[in-house]
Design an enzyme around this catalytic site. Structure first.
Site, short mmCIF file in Angstrom:
data_model
loop_
_atom_site.label_atom_id
_atom_site.label_comp_id
_atom_site.label_asym_id
_atom_site.label_seq_id
_atom_site.Cartn_x
_atom_site.Cartn_y
_atom_site.Cartn_z
N LYS B 173 23.45 -10.86 -18.60
CA LYS B 173 24.51 -11.94 -18.92
C LYS B 173 24.68 -12.26 -19.92
CE LYS B 173 23.65 -15.94 -18.49
NZ LYS B 173 23.60 -16.81 -19.77
N THR B 184 17.65 -11.52 -26.94
CA THR B 184 19.02 -12.24 -26.57
C THR B 184 19.00 -12.39 -25.20
OG1 THR B 184 21.32 -12.20 -26.91
CG2 THR B 184 20.26 -10.28 -26.00
N GLU B 270 32.43 -16.59 -24.39
CA GLU B 270 33.67 -17.61 -24.23
C GLU B 270 34.99 -17.81 -24.90
OE1 GLU B 270 29.87 -20.29 -22.54
OE2 GLU B 270 30.42 -20.56 -24.27
N ASN B 393 33.41 -24.77 -23.94
CA ASN B 393 32.52 -25.68 -24.47
C ASN B 393 32.45 -27.10 -24.68
OD1 ASN B 393 30.22 -23.68 -24.79
ND2 ASN B 393 31.98 -22.50 -25.76
N SER B 398 25.60 -26.55 -21.59
CA SER B 398 24.92 -25.65 -21.44
C SER B 398 23.78 -26.16 -22.30
CB SER B 398 25.43 -24.35 -22.29
OG SER B 398 25.36 -24.87 -23.73
#
Lengths: 398, 398
Positions: B173, B184, B270, B393, B398
């Protein structure tokens, strides 16, 4: 603070020489009446612009008479032609000042990799020197700007030696490629207090370490960063030296001037809508506290959350965790202003976050991170990351 | 490459348990038919999520039977309740599998600081285990996503031991808080090749070091990063070990799988509009080359220039200069694709930049930086920084 814009022993000038295409002021000069004690701190970037290399060599003697500064071109990554341009422009200005080229220190700011049009500077040297006047601070402060929204000037007056007033004047520019490492951006600090260059150097290093080295706009360190300090010695005071009360008072006042300029730089950071002081406490050492604060200050996820007014303490804690500093995540506390959003490493709930959102609507506020790992403190001044930053930097050539 | 989506010895499931509010898949399970050789690499962030702490302890025995993964909640900074939730959810799933809780390794991804709703996972455990099937890869790959635009799956088939085919399947992902340090994001690598966990660990560390550890979306390292590897040993091949040709072939194939997944992660970063490979050569060491590449890859000024399609090599050189690596700026060369925009530290002119602008209109291209300071190479995979990153963001938690 003094309203008097002049400072004994120095004259200032600024004019438009055509380096910038839009006709804005782009050439500035500060001249002392004679060679005076001078100090400088330079960028730690391995890639140093031609004027940085030249000024670093010349300032070693501890005396200089003039600072020649242009905006609109960094004169960085310009090879031998860039070195030649820095030498020839300072030589021409020195001749007009009836001084020595080795006593004229150059600084440049603007796009990297563009040749400096030395002839534009040299053809205006007579005019530039003729324009020098004690009240010319604002012209000089204008002439050194790039993407800045406005000039940055700060002043302090302090008493030394039993009541003698001395002045400190600071001038700086921003607004991008701002993440100082032992120096930053372009800064100029002048004083009429008498002192040897060795003390001036120590004062400058201490003051920049506490201020310019604790701020970040975008995490990028420039090739051209330099802060110069000159002391004319015109004030009727004893020479400042050593570490007595006068020395501490002077360093504190210089720190206050640089702190004020540093705050202006972050406020004017490209695209900034919020200026945030990150205060890290309960750290194992000052260096550790600053490392954690610096990681938070440069996190893109933290910066975008501040732009979105989201009290996203999880991103702050995650950024802190990458600083290489030992702490127990289950002891960490995070505050936005007075709102404690996380305590002992877990969230404090929605009411606290709602309170934090109120704090985040202010243009300036503090985030406090208590690590629970010691007694030391450190801080960083940061700004948010919004659309305006992208707009400025996707088009402006720095 | 094999089109066959299954891999002998493993079954997969994914379902919507209601952790995500929008009804998307958010709970995934990979189960081996029995305990198998297992390895993992974890985030180097000091702040580690509850599932990371639990899995790191459990994987030390080198064997596991299942990987239980949820999206929609990172279960990070959740205190003792988070630890309890990781333990209880894996225990319930282990019971359904008729296995041991210590053989079920958890992973979570999503917002930090939000309690994991363990009861939603536990109430669906029977259904989740019943849904396991060899062809369930896509359901699992969907269930682990957060801000990703789509699932990320890569496969390789290789011959070992004189013609025996073995498979490697990778699932990962993205898409934010991506700047791996020795691990990571969430990644899963499965093989049917037989091997001991010690070899699997070595293969995984080598492959992640060459791939996931050389990419960055935003410079932020997550609290939840983990890559798991499991080897079912079902292929009729000799056990792979040591450093012979089969071992090298296997590690290269695993590297190819992780490289493909890593590229998908950056492509799906993103707000990404361009994926750029930064290749640094003529460096004093591999570590130095990677440091320089990493600095370039995380520079906000470089990232915004890529978004604006500006071949701003000055920002690249300036970023390189802050990596702490010794090189002579007057020897540096910078290329966008085949366009050499700077040579011996100075610009190559407008024609070269025009050619570079053409290269920069491609969705994927390479920037090469030759330092002129040695023989070593290193690379980093990066993306640009545009408005979409800010939009994602400033709002996503997150």
């Amino acid at each position: 603070m003094s309203d008097d814009s002049s400072i004994d022993g120095f004259r200032f000038a600024g004019l438009a020489s055509g380096i910038k295409f839009d006709g804005a002021l782009d050439l500035g000069l500060i001249a002392a009446d004679e060679p005076v004690a001078t100090a400088a701190v330079f960028t730690q970037n391995r890639v140093r612009a031609a004027p940085v290399e030249l000024a670093a060599g010349r300032v070693e003697r501890g005396r200089a008479q003039a600072l020649l500064v242009n905006s609109g071109c960094a004169n960085a990554c310009t090879g031998k032609a860039g070195d030649d341009a820095a030498r020839s422009t300072t030589a021409v200005v020195a001749r007009e000042l009836r001084s020595d080229a080795a006593l004229v220190l150059p600084a440049s700011t603007g796009p990297i990799g563009v040749p400096l049009p030395a002839e534009r500077i040299e053809s205006r040297a007579t005019e530039l020197v003729d324009a020098l006047r004690p009240e010319g601070v604002d012209d000089f402060a204008q002439a050194i700007l790039t993407t800045d929204k406005g000039p940055k000037v700060a002043r302090r007056t302090l008493s030394v030696g039993g009541g003698v007033e001395v002045k400190i004047l600071g001038i700086a520019k921003g607004a991008g490629m701002i993440h100082p490492q032992l120096a930053t951006t372009l800064g100029f600090v002048l004083t009429d207090a008498p002192m040897h260059s060795s003390f001036l150097t120590r004062a400058l290093r201490t003051a920049t370490d506490r201020t310019f080295n604790c701020l970040s706009v975008d995490g990028d360190t420039s090739t051209n960063d330099v802060v110069f300090a000159m002391a004319s010695g015109r004030a009727e005071a004893e020479s400042i030296h050593g570490s007595d009360r006068d020395a501490r008072t002077f360093i504190d006042a210089m720190t206050a001037v640089l702190n004020e300029l540093g705050t202006m730089i972050v406020e004017d950071g490209e695209g900034t809508t919020h200026v945030v002081e990150v205060r890290v406490s309960e750290a194992p050492s000052e260096a550790a506290a600053r490392l954690v604060a610096g990681r938070i200050a440069t996190s893109m996820l933290v910066k975008t959350a501040l732009f979105g007014r989201d009290p996203n303490w999880g991103r702050i804690v995650a950024a802190a965790g990458t600083a290489g500093v030992a702490f127990d995540p289950k002891k960490i506390e995070v505050r936005f202003g007075d709102a404690i959003v996380a305590r002992k490493g877990v969230g404090a709930g929605r009411a606290a976050e709602a309170q934090a959102r109120e704090v985040m609507s202010e243009p300036r506020y503090a985030i406090e991170v208590r690590l629970g790992a010691g007694q030391a403190k450190g801080h960083y001044l940061m700004c948010d990351l919004g659309h305006a930053y992208v707009d400025v930097n996707a088009s402006y050539r720095s």
